[in-house]
Design a protein around this motif. Structure first.
Motif, PDB file in Angstrom:
ATOM      1  N   VAL A   7      -6.140  22.400  -7.655  1.00  0.00           N
ATOM      2  CA  VAL A   7      -7.377  21.853  -7.090  1.00  0.00           C
ATOM      3  C   VAL A   7      -7.985  22.763  -6.023  1.00  0.00           C
ATOM      4  N   PRO A   8      -7.243  23.276  -5.048  1.00  0.00           N
ATOM      5  CA  PRO A   8      -7.892  24.159  -4.071  1.00  0.00           C
ATOM      6  C   PRO A   8      -8.522  25.393  -4.714  1.00  0.00           C
ATOM      7  N   ARG A   9      -7.879  25.945  -5.732  1.00  0.00           N
ATOM      8  CA  ARG A   9      -8.451  27.129  -6.396  1.00  0.00           C
ATOM      9  C   ARG A   9      -9.762  26.768  -7.071  1.00  0.00           C
ATOM     10  N   ALA A  64       0.836  -1.203   0.000  1.00  0.00           N
ATOM     11  CA  ALA A  64       0.000   0.000   0.000  1.00  0.00           C
ATOM     12  C   ALA A  64       0.868   1.250   0.000  1.00  0.00           C
ATOM     13  N   THR A  65       0.369   2.295  -0.608  1.00  0.00           N
ATOM     14  CA  THR A  65       1.100   3.560  -0.649  1.00  0.00           C
ATOM     15  C   THR A  65       0.235   4.665  -0.077  1.00  0.00           C
ATOM     16  N   THR A  66       0.872   5.757   0.273  1.00  0.00           N
ATOM     17  CA  THR A  66       0.136   6.912   0.763  1.00  0.00           C
ATOM     18  C   THR A  66      -0.285   7.773  -0.415  1.00  0.00           C
ATOM     19  N   ARG A  67      -1.221   8.656  -0.171  1.00  0.00           N
ATOM     20  CA  ARG A  67      -1.666   9.558  -1.231  1.00  0.00           C
ATOM     21  C   ARG A  67      -0.550  10.502  -1.621  1.00  0.00           C
ATOM     22  N   ARG A  68      -0.554  10.858  -2.867  1.00  0.00           N
ATOM     23  CA  ARG A  68       0.386  11.880  -3.326  1.00  0.00           C
ATOM     24  C   ARG A  68      -0.239  13.235  -3.055  1.00  0.00           C
ATOM     25  N   PRO A  69       0.577  14.306  -2.974  1.00  0.00           N
ATOM     26  CA  PRO A  69       0.000  15.640  -2.765  1.00  0.00           C
ATOM     27  C   PRO A  69      -0.968  15.997  -3.890  1.00  0.00           C
ATOM     28  N   ILE A  70      -2.004  16.736  -3.542  1.00  0.00           N
ATOM     29  CA  ILE A  70      -2.966  17.130  -4.567  1.00  0.00           C
ATOM     30  C   ILE A  70      -2.351  18.205  -5.450  1.00  0.00           C
TER      31      ILE A  70
END
Length: 181
Positions: A169-171, A159-165
């Motif tokens: 995306v926030p904008r 399993a891997t962790t999420r990559r940064p978004i």
């Protein structure tokens, strides 16, 4: 005698209320026999007929490392609301034979608690073919709870962790909408 009854009541009540128990199997079929100690693992269970019942070691089910028929296990029960350790107890591992009356009764309870099953009514037949159903029968007394942390290095996994978004995306999600006229 009274202390044993109180210990038994504590084990039963705490284990009934907790949806998750932490179990470490000895891997040895007889007390005192040498065997590799398995890691402590969180397992879902049901309390049925005086024991914690588990299903696993099959496709799509939880692994049951170190839990062998006739072996011993240490069970740590956590509080459902706070998550802290409530009680630790030793258990004898008993593997139930498929289609036996004890297996049928345990599977009826387990089936009702199994979440997100893909095969619904076919689940007991799959468990009989591909999985093991175990009973963890409490032994006399409880174990003292440790004073320190039981934190351990996580087991290796693919399993891997999420990559940064992405930065945009926030904008897109939080931009202010213009006023309608």
């Amino acid at each position: 005698m009274t202390e044993q009854l109180l210990d038994r009541a504590l084990v039963e009540e705490a284990t009934k209320k907790s949806g998750l128990i932490w179990v470490r199997g000895s891997g040895a079929p007889a007390p005192g026999a040498p065997g590799p100690e398995a890691p402590t693992q969180a397992l879902w269970h049901v309390w049925h007929d005086g024991a914690a019942c588990l299903v696993g070691d099959g496709p799509g089910e939880q692994p049951l490392p170190g839990l062998v028929d006739g072996g011993d296990a240490v069970v740590i029960v956590r509080s459902k609301d706070k998550g802290g350790r409530v009680v630790a107890w030793t258990a004898k591992v008993v593997e139930l034979a498929p289609a036996s009356p004890a297996w049928e009764a345990a599977v009826a309870e387990l089936k009702g608690k199994r979440l997100n099953a893909t095969d619904g009514e076919e689940m007991p037949a799959r468990w009989a073919r591909e999985c093991r159903v175990l009973r963890l029968e409490p032994q006399v007394g409880t174990l003292p709870l440790p004073d320190g942390s039981l934190a351990a290095v996580p087991l290796p996994t693919s399993a891997t962790t999420r990559r940064p978004i992405p930065a945009a995306v926030p904008r897109l999600l939080f931009k202010k909408r213009g006023r309608r006229r």
